[in-house]
Enzyme design. Sequence first.
Site, PDB file in Angstrom:
ATOM      1  N   HIS A 451       3.338  34.762 -16.952  1.00 43.80           N
ATOM      2  CA  HIS A 451       3.779  36.455 -17.613  1.00 43.80           C
ATOM      3  C   HIS A 451       5.057  35.967 -18.044  1.00 43.80           C
ATOM      4  O   HIS A 451       5.220  37.072 -18.922  1.00 43.80           O
ATOM      5  CB  HIS A 451       3.373  36.607 -16.059  1.00 43.80           C
ATOM      6  CG  HIS A 451       4.056  38.386 -15.748  1.00 43.80           C
ATOM      7  ND1 HIS A 451       2.523  39.498 -15.248  1.00 43.80           N
ATOM      8  CD2 HIS A 451       5.119  38.954 -15.405  1.00 43.80           C
ATOM      9  CE1 HIS A 451       3.081  40.421 -15.808  1.00 43.80           C
ATOM     10  NE2 HIS A 451       4.775  40.086 -15.373  1.00 43.80           N
ATOM     11  N   ARG A 558      -9.990  43.706 -24.825  1.00 45.77           N
ATOM     12  CA  ARG A 558     -11.110  42.967 -24.192  1.00 45.77           C
ATOM     13  C   ARG A 558     -10.587  44.248 -22.557  1.00 45.77           C
ATOM     14  O   ARG A 558      -9.267  43.927 -22.230  1.00 45.77           O
ATOM     15  CB  ARG A 558      -9.219  41.741 -23.424  1.00 45.77           C
ATOM     16  CG  ARG A 558      -8.924  41.296 -23.902  1.00 45.77           C
ATOM     17  CD  ARG A 558      -7.392  40.633 -23.877  1.00 45.77           C
ATOM     18  NE  ARG A 558      -7.713  38.939 -24.632  1.00 45.77           N
ATOM     19  CZ  ARG A 558      -6.974  38.822 -25.274  1.00 45.77           C
ATOM     20  NH1 ARG A 558      -5.717  39.650 -25.723  1.00 45.77           N
ATOM     21  NH2 ARG A 558      -6.604  37.606 -25.855  1.00 45.77           N
ATOM     22  N   ARG A 594     -15.084  43.908 -26.690  1.00 52.95           N
ATOM     23  CA  ARG A 594     -15.532  43.210 -26.710  1.00 52.95           C
ATOM     24  C   ARG A 594     -15.784  43.412 -25.123  1.00 52.95           C
ATOM     25  O   ARG A 594     -15.334  43.626 -23.459  1.00 52.95           O
ATOM     26  CB  ARG A 594     -14.563  42.392 -26.495  1.00 52.95           C
ATOM     27  CG  ARG A 594     -14.921  40.730 -25.459  1.00 52.95           C
ATOM     28  CD  ARG A 594     -14.513  39.568 -25.664  1.00 52.95           C
ATOM     29  NE  ARG A 594     -13.651  39.875 -24.577  1.00 52.95           N
ATOM     30  CZ  ARG A 594     -12.052  38.491 -24.475  1.00 52.95           C
ATOM     31  NH1 ARG A 594     -11.730  37.579 -25.609  1.00 52.95           N
ATOM     32  NH2 ARG A 594     -11.447  39.292 -23.499  1.00 52.95           N
ATOM     33  N   GLU A 687     -16.043  30.807 -29.301  1.00 58.61           N
ATOM     34  CA  GLU A 687     -15.305  30.095 -28.609  1.00 58.61           C
ATOM     35  C   GLU A 687     -15.436  29.174 -28.100  1.00 58.61           C
ATOM     36  O   GLU A 687     -15.185  28.194 -27.792  1.00 58.61           O
ATOM     37  CB  GLU A 687     -14.935  31.713 -27.360  1.00 58.61           C
ATOM     38  CG  GLU A 687     -14.990  32.515 -28.271  1.00 58.61           C
ATOM     39  CD  GLU A 687     -14.174  33.720 -26.407  1.00 58.61           C
ATOM     40  OE1 GLU A 687     -12.969  34.028 -25.846  1.00 58.61           O
ATOM     41  OE2 GLU A 687     -15.549  34.263 -26.100  1.00 58.61           O
ATOM     42  N   ASN A 710      -8.300  31.072 -28.846  1.00 58.64           N
ATOM     43  CA  ASN A 710      -7.805  30.746 -27.139  1.00 58.64           C
ATOM     44  C   ASN A 710      -8.662  29.222 -26.273  1.00 58.64           C
ATOM     45  O   ASN A 710      -8.055  28.738 -26.208  1.00 58.64           O
ATOM     46  CB  ASN A 710      -7.466  31.313 -26.790  1.00 58.64           C
ATOM     47  CG  ASN A 710      -6.580  32.275 -27.371  1.00 58.64           C
ATOM     48  OD1 ASN A 710      -6.104  31.838 -28.484  1.00 58.64           O
ATOM     49  ND2 ASN A 710      -5.916  33.686 -26.935  1.00 58.64           N
ATOM     50  N   ASP A 711     -10.062  30.109 -26.590  1.00 65.98           N
ATOM     51  CA  ASP A 711     -11.257  29.364 -25.544  1.00 65.98           C
ATOM     52  C   ASP A 711     -11.353  27.876 -27.103  1.00 65.98           C
ATOM     53  O   ASP A 711     -11.914  27.505 -26.041  1.00 65.98           O
ATOM     54  CB  ASP A 711     -11.480  30.503 -25.462  1.00 65.98           C
ATOM     55  CG  ASP A 711     -11.884  30.827 -24.151  1.00 65.98           C
ATOM     56  OD1 ASP A 711     -11.004  30.003 -23.228  1.00 65.98           O
ATOM     57  OD2 ASP A 711     -11.838  31.923 -24.140  1.00 65.98           O
ATOM     58  N   ARG A 721      -5.608  25.587 -21.591  1.00 67.96           N
ATOM     59  CA  ARG A 721      -5.202  26.528 -22.373  1.00 67.96           C
ATOM     60  C   ARG A 721      -4.228  26.458 -21.789  1.00 67.96           C
ATOM     61  O   ARG A 721      -2.781  27.518 -21.978  1.00 67.96           O
ATOM     62  CB  ARG A 721      -6.062  27.421 -22.587  1.00 67.96           C
ATOM     63  CG  ARG A 721      -6.582  28.776 -21.975  1.00 67.96           C
ATOM     64  CD  ARG A 721      -6.937  29.810 -22.370  1.00 67.96           C
ATOM     65  NE  ARG A 721      -6.623  30.921 -22.938  1.00 67.96           N
ATOM     66  CZ  ARG A 721      -7.792  32.143 -22.845  1.00 67.96           C
ATOM     67  NH1 ARG A 721      -8.444  31.924 -23.395  1.00 67.96           N
ATOM     68  NH2 ARG A 721      -7.153  33.279 -23.442  1.00 67.96           N
ATOM     69  N   CYS A 758      -9.305  36.472 -33.555  1.00 72.05           N
ATOM     70  CA  CYS A 758      -9.247  37.449 -32.986  1.00 72.05           C
ATOM     71  C   CYS A 758      -7.907  36.551 -31.770  1.00 72.05           C
ATOM     72  O   CYS A 758      -7.499  37.147 -30.844  1.00 72.05           O
ATOM     73  CB  CYS A 758      -9.468  38.633 -31.928  1.00 72.05           C
ATOM     74  SG  CYS A 758     -11.265  37.460 -30.733  1.00 72.05           S
TER      75      CYS A 758
HETATM   76  C1  PEP Z   1      -9.669  33.859 -27.049  1.00 70.50           C
HETATM   77  O1  PEP Z   1     -10.548  32.860 -26.470  1.00 70.50           O
HETATM   78  O2  PEP Z   1      -9.099  33.479 -28.213  1.00 70.50           O
HETATM   79  C2  PEP Z   1      -9.402  35.694 -26.542  1.00 70.50           C
HETATM   80  C3  PEP Z   1      -9.276  36.319 -27.851  1.00 70.50           C
HETATM   81  O3  PEP Z   1     -10.273  34.815 -25.442  1.00 70.50           O
HETATM   82  P1  PEP Z   1      -8.940  35.356 -24.505  1.00 70.50           P
HETATM   83  O4  PEP Z   1      -8.100  35.175 -24.824  1.00 70.50           O
HETATM   84  O5  PEP Z   1      -9.290  36.571 -23.944  1.00 70.50           O
HETATM   85  O6  PEP Z   1     -10.335  35.092 -23.142  1.00 70.50           O
HETATM   86 MG    MG Z   2     -11.655  33.975 -24.953  1.00 72.72          MG
END
Ligand code: PEP
Ligand code: MG
Length: 823
Positions: A451, A558, A594, A687, A710-711, A721, A758
């Site tokens: 945060h 999201r 999504r 992902e 990210n995932d 992560r 993304c």
């Molecule tokens: C990701 O995993 O890169 C993604 C965009 O989804 P989130 O961050 O919402 O898991």
């Molecule tokens: Mg993700």
Amino acid sequence: MIAMTKDNIVLNAEPSGKLQAIEQVGELLVRNGYIRPEYIDSMKRREEVANTYLGNGISIPHGLPENRDHILKTGVAILQVPGGVTWNPGEIVNLVVGIAAKSDEHIEILTNLTHVLDDENTVRRLTATDDPSDIVRALSGEAGATRRPGPELDVADFDHSVDVTVMNPHGLHARPATFFLDIAKLFDSTIVVEFDGRSGNGKSLASLLKLGVGSGRIIRIHAKGDDAMQALNALKDAVDAGLGEIEEEKETPKAAHGWTPSEVKRTIPGCTASPGLASGPIRQFTHRRIVVEAMAKDPEHELTELGHAVAAAKSNLRMLYNEVRSRSGEPQAAIFRAHEAFLEDPELLAETKSRIRGGNSAGYAWRQVIDDRVRAMEQHDDEVLAARAMDLRDVGRRVLRHLAGVLQDEPFTSSEPVILVAEDLTPSDTALLDPALILGFCTSGGGPTSHSAIIARSLDIPAIVAAGPAVLEIEDGTMAILDGDGGNLYLEPSPADIETAAEARKRIEAERDAEYRTRYEPALTLDGERVEVAANIGKASEAERAVEGGGEGVGLLRTEFLFLGRETPPDEDEQYRSYRAMIEALNGLPLIIRTLDIGGDKAVPYLDLPAEDNPFLGERGIRLCLNRPELFLTQLRAIYRASRHGPLRIMFPMIATLDELAAGKRLAEKARIEVGAEPVDIGIMVEVPSVAVMAREFAKEVAFFSVGTNDLTQYVMAMDRVHPTLAAQADSLHPAVLRMIDQVVRASDEAGIWTGVCGGLAGEPLGAVILAGLGVKELSMVIPSIAPVKARIRSITMAQAREIARQALACADNNQVRALKLP
Ligand code: PEP
Ligand code: MG
């Protein structure tokens, strides 16, 4: 072999002090064509970070590694100071040996020097001589000073040894040798280093330098004693890792703004959380400890006290909400509404009351209940839940302050702007930070998705997180430069660095303004290829901001944000209204919705999700939706109804198998027929590595791919992560991740569909260029990154982007990729 002549020597010098001695020997190096005059300054600055006193009246001043450009050729110059000059308190120097080392040839001089160093008589003679040839002979290895004896230390009865190659570009010179002996001294064992038929004490600098180990040469380390094996392992690892030199280079990669310090006392690496540069004094942020009695005599009184404390905390939160909303807007203030909701949690209050009835004081009971909950939430690794644990702790303290009779923590006040350092900052801490007083912040824990990191980005305060406990030890008032792009905290920088950082900051601000002014222009490369740049959003109000920020649509909505922080899921109508509002705000620009990406680890109590041992590997995303068809169908119906109002695509998260995709598509089709809508494009997030590996098969079944870096990164690297210590290594720019993306793009090209990205990588300038070069057609990111990424794409040709992408794929690790230079 370095040619030593009488021209390299000045006899009977009388410098007034160490700095003048360095100037004089430096001028001698300049006169003999070894260095440019600028190097002299670097030699002086070196003394501030390292001691070049070798021992026995000899010092070896030389410049900083990053100023090696000023060395024209390798050489040494010698100042004879018969009267002596104080190098450091208690260290008198008679022979100042200035070194300009372009490569490792000077090692031989150092070797000879250390033989001289051993021999007091020779030093005395050279200090007094009025014939420069004496010095030339001694340091050139003539005059018998440079002996090459056999092993001086007998290692016959040493049980253990290890061979290792010294890869330092300049061999085992003073700095790496010091690093070596610092490690050797940690062990009780006797350590001997053998090289080229000679041997030296591994715990003596002079001894190690005397070996004259050049770059690429193999040394044999012997150890004898109880901890011999441990010592050898540690020394081998240290030599392999570059004895501090290579590490140093790794720790200071060039950040996007191109600024790097030339001289700092210490660098603390962390994780980039919010870009920018800040310089100023450090200030530790500490909470006041709240003390409460464990037991109380009158439960009724305690219950009343609890009621008052909760009411007072709620009223504080409402004030806070209003204040933050008027200062920073609704999105930043919303967290305090959520905090208020915690205080209405019936279970939390019931548990506290039951403890009070059992004899605890209100404060103690409340603290126990909050601590238990926080601990349980922290055990889950999910970022949303982790952030909520932080929120709960924050709310807990707020109530506790009233119960302990302390109305407020000391408000953070400062008479001057500071760089704030904390273990972690709660939402209340960060939201009330005055950007005028907080130049930047650095936390020991947390992750880039915590945060505090998100608030820092929205307030535009440079920040780094996950810097480790060392930052908590820094004294208040220590001068520092915080580099939010490079993820480093530099302590005690030189005045010159502070000045260059301020100049870099001005440059960054001017660049940002210029980028923002051109945010509506498309991201066309110089050779005319277009990359779409879209926004990631979480709620209806952000759709409009996305357009204002230069977004060419929304590449990721999201939808889980519509489901969080409430008692029941939004029904079909509510969802329909939200999706429609976004479509209308986008005014014809595309929206990718999504479907719900929530899992057993997320705080959605009304879904009754089972606890998971490994939440990220459990029932989340599409897996959950397929197991709860009613929940899924409700969302799909709302999406299809909204599709009548503008361009919209559907995207499934966390797909791992073709079966899941087929099942998702079947349910989508069912929903579409139920509401009588036209078909829309259906794509998937990439992902999970299985999808990247089987991208060819998936490409035949979808209209597009959008890579969630990210995932994907956490699954490819097997690194959480949001892990506080692994987050820095879980880098989406690792070639392993980039190669996966390359594979996905190739498969999509073959099948005639497009790939977007993304995940966070799309919003990083270097990441965006590499992704464009890999053939990614759409980049979707947080709104503030849109203008800079568009500008970056406009500054290159696609051919250049392809070239840098090619280089990135060939790199061995993320550090090498990050070191690549953008054109
Ligand atoms: C990701 O995993 O890169 C993604 C965009 O989804 P989130 O961050 O919402 O898991
Ligand atoms: Mg993700």
